[in-house]
Design a protein around this motif. Structure first.
Motif, short mmCIF file in Angstrom:
data_model
loop_
_atom_site.label_atom_id
_atom_site.label_comp_id
_atom_site.label_asym_id
_atom_site.label_seq_id
_atom_site.Cartn_x
_atom_site.Cartn_y
_atom_site.Cartn_z
N ASP A 35 0.85 -1.33 0.20
CA ASP A 35 0.01 -0.02 0.14
C ASP A 35 0.87 1.27 0.19
N PRO A 36 1.80 1.44 -1.01
CA PRO A 36 2.56 2.64 -1.06
C PRO A 36 2.14 4.11 -1.14
N THR A 37 0.83 4.26 -1.08
CA THR A 37 0.28 5.31 -1.08
C THR A 37 0.14 6.08 0.23
N THR A 38 -0.16 5.00 1.26
CA THR A 38 -0.19 5.39 2.51
C THR A 38 1.23 5.61 3.33
N VAL A 39 1.56 6.66 3.64
CA VAL A 39 3.07 6.92 4.30
C VAL A 39 2.79 7.69 5.63
N VAL A 40 3.37 7.31 6.64
CA VAL A 40 3.53 7.72 7.78
C VAL A 40 4.86 8.54 7.96
N THR A 41 4.81 9.79 8.54
CA THR A 41 6.07 10.51 8.66
C THR A 41 6.28 10.70 10.11
N THR A 42 7.66 10.71 10.19
CA THR A 42 7.96 10.90 11.68
C THR A 42 9.49 11.40 11.66
N THR A 43 9.94 11.45 13.10
CA THR A 43 11.50 12.03 13.16
C THR A 43 12.13 10.91 13.64
N PRO A 44 13.47 10.71 13.44
CA PRO A 44 14.08 9.27 13.96
C PRO A 44 14.14 9.51 15.52
N THR A 45 14.00 10.53 15.90
CA THR A 45 13.65 10.52 17.74
C THR A 45 12.58 9.83 18.19
N LYS A 46 11.43 10.24 17.39
CA LYS A 46 10.27 9.80 17.69
C LYS A 46 10.12 8.22 17.36
N LEU A 47 10.79 7.92 16.30
CA LEU A 47 10.60 6.43 16.00
C LEU A 47 11.41 5.54 16.83
N ALA A 48 12.75 6.14 17.38
CA ALA A 48 13.31 5.32 18.26
C ALA A 48 12.52 5.38 19.67
N ALA A 49 12.17 6.39 20.16
CA ALA A 49 11.19 6.30 21.12
C ALA A 49 9.91 5.10 21.10
#
Length: 86
Positions: A35-49
């Motif tokens: 489902d390549p049209t659905t993209v979640v955007t985050t920061t490296p810090t938030k993903l690590a947490a």
């Protein structure tokens, strides 16, 4: 969305369904390959947490939810089989 260089885990091998990740402008973009049209955007810090919390079991209660079982009467099953022609 700008052109992103999507990468998938080497553990995915040739599998079609996998999580892909890209980075640009200090952001991470995450999508499911099927489902390549659905993209979640985050920061490296938030993903690590989030990953740290997941590894620590903070979200385990979501998988422990009990779904009530529903008993389907035999006549309903027989009618479904008849309608489906099996």
């Amino acid at each position: 969305m700008k052109h992103l260089n999507w990468q998938k885990s080497s553990f995915s091998g040739e599998e079609a369904n996998c999580v892909e990740i890209a980075s640009a402008d200090d952001l991470l973009y995450i999508r499911e390959s099927d489902d390549p049209t659905t993209v979640v955007t985050t920061t490296p810090t938030k993903l690590a947490a989030w990953l740290h919390s997941a590894k620590a079991g903070e979200f385990d209660h979501f998988t422990a939810l009990k779904v009530p079982t529903v008993e389907i009467p035999q006549h309903v099953l027989e009618e479904a089989v008849r309608i489906l022609g099996r």
